[in-house]
Design a protein around this motif. Structure first.
Motif, PDB file in Angstrom:
ATOM      1  N   GLN A  25      28.788  15.089 -38.960  1.00 41.89           N
ATOM      2  CA  GLN A  25      29.650  14.093 -38.739  1.00 41.89           C
ATOM      3  C   GLN A  25      30.930  14.459 -39.719  1.00 41.89           C
ATOM      4  OE1 GLN A  25      27.696  10.400 -39.376  1.00 41.89           O
ATOM      5  NE2 GLN A  25      29.881   9.462 -40.564  1.00 41.89           N
ATOM      6  N   PHE A  57      33.101  17.209 -38.592  1.00 45.59           N
ATOM      7  CA  PHE A  57      33.963  16.867 -37.611  1.00 45.59           C
ATOM      8  C   PHE A  57      35.226  16.107 -38.220  1.00 45.59           C
ATOM      9  CE2 PHE A  57      30.461  17.144 -34.326  1.00 45.59           C
ATOM     10  CZ  PHE A  57      30.986  18.427 -33.933  1.00 45.59           C
ATOM     11  N   VAL A 115      24.835  23.800 -37.583  1.00 46.11           N
ATOM     12  CA  VAL A 115      24.453  24.031 -36.203  1.00 46.11           C
ATOM     13  C   VAL A 115      23.363  24.736 -35.976  1.00 46.11           C
ATOM     14  CG1 VAL A 115      25.050  24.773 -33.775  1.00 46.11           C
ATOM     15  CG2 VAL A 115      26.764  23.214 -34.952  1.00 46.11           C
ATOM     16  N   GLY A 144      34.221  29.946 -28.498  1.00 48.46           N
ATOM     17  CA  GLY A 144      35.099  28.953 -29.310  1.00 48.46           C
ATOM     18  C   GLY A 144      36.140  29.583 -30.106  1.00 48.46           C
ATOM     19  N   THR A 180      39.405  17.281 -29.349  1.00 45.74           N
ATOM     20  CA  THR A 180      38.235  17.833 -29.176  1.00 45.74           C
ATOM     21  C   THR A 180      37.345  17.377 -30.343  1.00 45.74           C
ATOM     22  OG1 THR A 180      39.208  19.754 -28.196  1.00 45.74           O
ATOM     23  CG2 THR A 180      36.730  19.948 -28.920  1.00 45.74           C
ATOM     24  N   GLY A 181      37.851  17.639 -31.821  1.00 46.55           N
ATOM     25  CA  GLY A 181      36.840  17.016 -32.701  1.00 46.55           C
ATOM     26  C   GLY A 181      36.684  15.549 -32.688  1.00 46.55           C
ATOM     27  N   ILE A 241      36.297  13.858 -29.828  1.00 40.77           N
ATOM     28  CA  ILE A 241      35.180  13.866 -28.714  1.00 40.77           C
ATOM     29  C   ILE A 241      33.815  14.215 -29.395  1.00 40.77           C
ATOM     30  CG2 ILE A 241      34.254  15.019 -26.436  1.00 40.77           C
ATOM     31  CD1 ILE A 241      37.469  14.695 -25.594  1.00 40.77           C
ATOM     32  N   CYS A 242      33.815  15.304 -30.123  1.00 35.92           N
ATOM     33  CA  CYS A 242      32.501  15.776 -30.646  1.00 35.92           C
ATOM     34  C   CYS A 242      32.037  14.769 -31.783  1.00 35.92           C
ATOM     35  CB  CYS A 242      32.722  17.372 -31.250  1.00 35.92           C
ATOM     36  SG  CYS A 242      33.221  18.492 -30.128  1.00 35.92           S
ATOM     37  N   LEU A 243      32.731  14.312 -32.284  1.00 36.24           N
ATOM     38  CA  LEU A 243      32.205  13.329 -33.444  1.00 36.24           C
ATOM     39  C   LEU A 243      31.912  12.288 -32.692  1.00 36.24           C
ATOM     40  CD1 LEU A 243      32.045  12.172 -36.386  1.00 36.24           C
ATOM     41  CD2 LEU A 243      34.542  11.365 -36.088  1.00 36.24           C
ATOM     42  N   ALA A 302      30.412  11.789 -29.643  1.00 37.84           N
ATOM     43  CA  ALA A 302      29.319  12.501 -28.809  1.00 37.84           C
ATOM     44  C   ALA A 302      27.992  12.435 -30.058  1.00 37.84           C
ATOM     45  CB  ALA A 302      29.467  13.582 -28.185  1.00 37.84           C
ATOM     46  N   LEU A 303      28.476  13.049 -31.137  1.00 39.56           N
ATOM     47  CA  LEU A 303      27.331  13.217 -32.080  1.00 39.56           C
ATOM     48  C   LEU A 303      26.895  11.830 -32.484  1.00 39.56           C
ATOM     49  CD1 LEU A 303      25.895  14.997 -34.386  1.00 39.56           C
ATOM     50  CD2 LEU A 303      27.786  14.251 -35.561  1.00 39.56           C
TER      51      LEU A 303
END
Length: 154
Positions: free
Chosen positions: A38, A41, A79, A105, A133-134, A136-138, A140-141
């Motif tokens: 978290q 990101f 990851v 990536g 993108t960061g 969105i990833c944050l 989703a996480l």
């Protein structure tokens, strides 16, 4: 920047990401990987914004590249720590897939940013996509693994 300077910046980014990756894995062994990811990101988002606003200041631009590289490298280590928890029983295959996606990536974003530069005359939108993108990833996480039902790592 000249092509040589741009290439050196790309090499700096890749080198920083690679060197710091084991540190991310070590940190993930000692801390909660999901919470660490978290903050990775959050750091990528903040430092990418720094890059966006610092195109006219070479020292700030370089600092943004190095800091995003550090955050991305730490995230890479985190990851890989999470793979056995996400895919019990087929860790080898998933680790290979994660590595392949990581390679893509590192390959496609510079191409996309270059295309955006050709279309718009500016790099800022391309870096803005990194920020998006960061985010969105944050989200989703946070939504799925931190606050959601899929708590895979203690």
């Amino acid at each position: 920047y000249s092509q040589v300077t741009a290439g050196l910046y790309a090499a700096l980014f890749a080198g920083v990401c690679t060197i710091i990756r084991p540190v991310g894995g070590f940190m993930a062994d000692k801390m909660r990987p999901m919470m660490l990811l978290q903050w990775v990101f959050v750091a990528i988002i903040a430092f990418a914004i720094l890059i966006m606003v610092s195109f006219k200041s070479q020292p700030l631009f370089i600092a943004g590249i190095v800091l995003v590289g550090l955050a991305a490298g730490v995230g890479n280590g985190v990851v890989f720590k999470m793979v056995p928890y996400v895919s019990q029983g087929n860790t080898g295959a998933v680790t290979g897939f994660v590595g392949a996606m990581g390679s893509l990536g590192g390959f496609f974003p510079p191409l996309v940013i270059g295309w955006i530069k050709e279309w718009t005359g500016s790099y800022e939108l391309g870096i803005g996509l990194l920020v998006l993108t960061g985010v969105i990833c944050l989200f989703a996480l946070w939504h799925h693994f931190i606050r959601g039902d899929a708590r895979i790592v203690k």
